[in-house]
Design a protein around this motif. Structure first.
Motif, mmCIF file in Angstrom:
data_model
loop_
_atom_site.group_PDB
_atom_site.id
_atom_site.type_symbol
_atom_site.label_atom_id
_atom_site.label_comp_id
_atom_site.label_asym_id
_atom_site.label_seq_id
_atom_site.Cartn_x
_atom_site.Cartn_y
_atom_site.Cartn_z
ATOM 1 N N ASP A 1 7.170 18.158 -43.718
ATOM 2 C CA ASP A 1 6.107 17.474 -42.967
ATOM 3 C C ASP A 1 4.789 18.233 -43.056
ATOM 4 N N VAL B 1 -2.220 15.061 -47.204
ATOM 5 C CA VAL B 1 -2.965 13.847 -46.862
ATOM 6 C C VAL B 1 -4.134 14.128 -45.912
ATOM 7 N N HIS C 1 3.204 17.866 -46.442
ATOM 8 C CA HIS C 1 2.719 16.496 -46.612
ATOM 9 C C HIS C 1 1.439 16.268 -45.809
ATOM 10 N N GLN C 2 1.427 16.742 -44.560
ATOM 11 C CA GLN C 2 0.240 16.525 -43.723
ATOM 12 C C GLN C 2 -0.984 17.277 -44.248
#
Ligand SMILES: [Zn+2]
Lengths: 397, 379
Positions: free
Chosen positions: A72, A79, A75-76
């Motif tokens: 997570d 993005v 990924h965060q």
């Protein structure tokens, strides 16, 4: 793929970052964390991946596995939504002291998710002098868990007081072979096309990808590189200047439009576009018009910057052309950026002397400086094309 | 994912959660409100702007577990206007369909995997009545600085020592301190936190008014969730990122001995200051001359219009001429929450203390103190 997967030919820098990230993890676990630094400066030529490297490092600091690339946290960061990473992208030509003070305030305090609070400052060289001083104070005495990642083309672009407090990560220009390889394996570009694009982009992976994949980008480059042989008279120089300004404006417009469209569509969706129901077919819900207006203001200021960057890129391409000419005049056996235009390079090399070529590259540099000092583009570029035309003999006469 | 719920309950929860959504989201997903139906039939609505997170938990009769992210603004607009009937939300691919009576809305969803991880709630530290808390925070937050250059001057400091909570804020021109009792989880609990002033005021207001208790979640130094403070009440919870705990050593600033004391009717004092201040430029002082039984208020000078007014006062001590920024004085008078205002002085250049006045024989009420710096008068 780990977070470092997008960095091409930067093994040394990756090694430094990996070691720092593991020291950082040690500090998070309560250890000494020797080898971790609170202020970093990522430098390297355009397209070498300064902000990609900084982003990868941010993910490595925040990921429980130091940059696994798929959790997570990774990924965060990717993005741009991670609560402990503040992305700063000066959209205008400069970044002021007020914004910087707000940023410093935001960067203070403990991280939300417990590891680090990271500020990733792209184009940090755009800070004004006052802003740089505000930044310096924050970097001199950083809170224990705040990490500053500044990006700039070269260390000399930052004031010495900031530079001396940062650990500098220098990204090199990736080799033509490495860039071509990425285009071939990830984007499915035929090898010879990939090689031409990689050479022409001189290590800028993003630019190489656009050259390989986008017909329009190739056409605009051809337009720019047709300038040296078109400068046969004064009138032609003026037309060439017009063409150069126009081409780079088109290039900028294309880039701007692509960015704007995505952002505007996203914002409109937040305010109801694409959703249906009673009252939603009459346009955006409350606040939408205001938010769109704010977005447009930001986009306009960014467009100005992109336009300037685009013209500068065209000038750098011209510069690379004359560098190739000079290399040929000196008989140096180096790889030409314009290998695909070897014939044209040869023609110019034979028709002029190395002194001419040096004078011409100086004219291009001068033009870049004048543009940076806000001289009207058409005027600055005309002066340059006229200087490019005149041969040394006439000049000395 | 799907759930069915009462319209008013949903509309209220959505409106409350939407308050914490950022006005200018730096990434589009931050404009999203996250709706989750848990396996144990609860609906959780959350919003996050990086500094503050808000979450409401509601019980459901009907629901299928799952998560969806939709535009918070859009959802708030829609739920506000729904008819008073049960609302159903069903996720269908990239869309969320809301039906209520004959109304039907189809909302685009946002990528829930891009939504930032919400901060963990620190452990519960104790409880206090929501109304007491809201009024105490209101009294103190008034003195917190609005301009954001020195973090410590924009925050409210919360000191917890056993069953006493002390709140303090200063913008260097005034200092507000409030003490209140609470019920700590551990009898000897001690902690210090600096909370962004505006956020704390909003939170206390948002959780107040229900008459319920507010639970405060805060870790002692080095504990989990360090750097965060949580507030929860009746199924609503918020977390706020703390500021650096640095704060001026304020206790020594509070004078303990005075040369004079003045008790006035708060209402007439406020009105008089307002009238006199009308002629004064912003930030120019209101001058107060205290004599036995009377105070003369004056503002303006020289070519400016001048205003003079007198009020009766219960005064005891040495006569004094002193001047204050009228805005700061009015804000203090608004915060003491009493019909009688008590001002206590030492000298015209040293801070005065404003508290709630009481008949002298009842002793001083020092739960709340508002220290105000005088403006030096050029003679
Ligand atoms: Zn990871």
């Amino acid at each position: 793929m780990t977070v470092y997967g997008d960095l091409i030919g930067q093994d040394r820098a990756i090694g430094v970052l990996r070691r720092a990230a593991s020291a950082a993890a040690e500090a998070v676990a309560g250890g000494r964390g020797a080898g971790m630094t609170h202020a970093w400066l990522f430098t390297g030529p355009p397209g070498s991946g300064r902000s990609t490297a900084a982003k990868a490092f941010a993910a490595a600091l925040l990921c429980p596995e130091q940059g696994c690339g798929h959790c997570d946290a990774c990924h965060q960061v990717e993005v741009g939504s991670h609560p402990d990473v503040t992305f700063v992208r000066p959209e205008g030509l400069s970044y002021g002291v007020r914004q910087t003070r707000e940023l410093v305030l935001k960067a203070a305090g403990a991280p939300t998710l417990g590891r680090w609070r990271v500020v990733l400052f792209e184009d940090a060289d755009r800070v004004t002098e006052q802003a740089a001083n505000a930044l310096l104070k924050a970097i001199e005495e950083p809170p224990p868990r705040t990490v500053w990642l500044l990006c700039a083309p070269s260390a000399d672009d930052m004031i010495i007081t900031i530079r001396s407090r940062c650990r500098v990560v220098t990204l090199g220009t990736p080799s033509t072979e490495a860039v071509a390889n990425v285009l071939a394996t990830r984007d499915g570009v035929p090898h010879d096309v990939a090689l031409d694009a990689a050479r022409a982009a001189q290590g800028d992976v993003g630019r190489a990808r656009r050259l390989a994949l986008d017909e329009e980008t190739r056409r605009r480059r051809a337009e720019v590189l047709s300038i040296p042989r078109s400068l046969t008279g004064v009138a032609e120089c003026i037309t060439a200047a017009e063409r150069l300004v126009k081409t780079s404006t088109e290039d900028a417009d294309a880039a701007t439009t692509a960015l704007n469209e995505v952002e505007t569509a996203e914002l409109r969706r937040v305010y109801g576009e694409g959703s249906t129901g009673k009252g939603l077919n009459k346009g955006l819900v409350r606040g939408g018009a205001g938010a769109l207006k704010e977005l447009e203001t930001m986009q306009k200021s960014r467009a100005t910057r992109i336009k300037r960057d685009s013209l500068d890129l065209a000038l750098l391409e011209l510069m690379a052309f004359y560098r190739d000419v000079l290399a040929m005049q000196f008989g140096a056996s180096v790889e030409l950026a314009n290998e695909d235009r070897r014939h044209e390079v040869e023609t110019v090399a034979r028709a002029s002397t190395p002194e001419d070529t040096l004078r011409r590259t100086e004219a291009i540099m001068k033009c870049r400086e004048r543009l940076a000092a806000n001289v009207h583009p058409q005027i600055a570029v005309e002066a340059m094309t006229l200087a490019l035309r005149s041969s040394g003999v006439v000049h000395r006469g | 994912m799907m759930f069915r719920i009462d319209r008013d309950v949903l509309a209220e929860a959505v409106a409350w959660t939407a308050r914490s959504l950022p006005a200018r989201p730096s990434v589009p997903v931050l404009a999203g409100m996250r709706l989750e139906v848990t396996e144990d039939q609860r609906l959780k609505l959350s919003g996050f702007d990086y500094e503050v997170s808000a979450e409401v938990t509601l019980d459901l009769q009907t629901g299928e577990a799952g998560v969806v992210l939709v535009s918070g603004k859009l959802l708030a607009e829609i739920t506000r206007a729904l008819p008073a009937q049960p609302v159903e939300l069903v996720v269908d691919g990239a869309k969320a369909v809301v039906t209520c009576g004959s109304a039907r809305f189809t909302l685009l969803t946002m990528p829930v995997e891009d939504y930032p991880s919400l901060p963990a709630m620190p452990p519960a530290a104790g409880r206090v009545g929501s109304d007491v808390f809201a009024s105490a925070v209101g009294q103190v937050a008034v003195a917190a600085g609005k301009d954001d250059t020195l973090p410590m001057l924009t925050g409210v400091r919360m000191e917890i020592d056993g069953d006493t909570v002390t709140l303090a804020a200063t913008d260097r021109y005034r200092l507000a301190v409030r003490e209140l009792k609470w019920q700590p989880e551990q009898p000897g609990f001690q902690a210090v936190a600096m909370i962004p002033g505006r956020t704390l005021a909003d939170t206390a207001k948002a959780l107040g008014g229900s008459g319920a208790e507010v639970e405060i979640a805060l870790s002692s130094a080095g504990g989990t969730g360090e750097g965060m403070i949580g507030f929860s009440s009746s199924g609503r919870r918020t977390t706020t990122r703390l500021l650096d705990p640095e704060f001026p050593k304020y206790r020594s600033l509070l004078p303990t001995e005075f040369s004079a004391r003045a008790d006035l009717s708060t209402g007439s004092f406020v009105e008089a200051v307002k009238r006199v201040a009308l002629v004064a430029e912003r930030n120019t002082p209101v001058r107060l001359a205290f004599r036995g039984g009377e105070v003369v208020l004056e503002a303006g000078s020289g070519d400016e219009a001048q205003a003079v007014e007198a009020l009766p006062v219960d005064f005891d001590g040495d006569e004094i001429n002193i001047a204050f920024n009228h805005q700061f004085l009015l804000e203090g008078l608004g915060a003491i929450d009493s019909d009688i205002a008590r001002l206590q002085f030492t000298t015209p250049t040293k801070p005065a203390i404003l508290t709630a006045g009481k008949p002298v024989d009842e002793g001083a009420n020092e739960d709340y103190r508002y220290l105000i710096m005088p403006i030096r008068l050029s003679s």
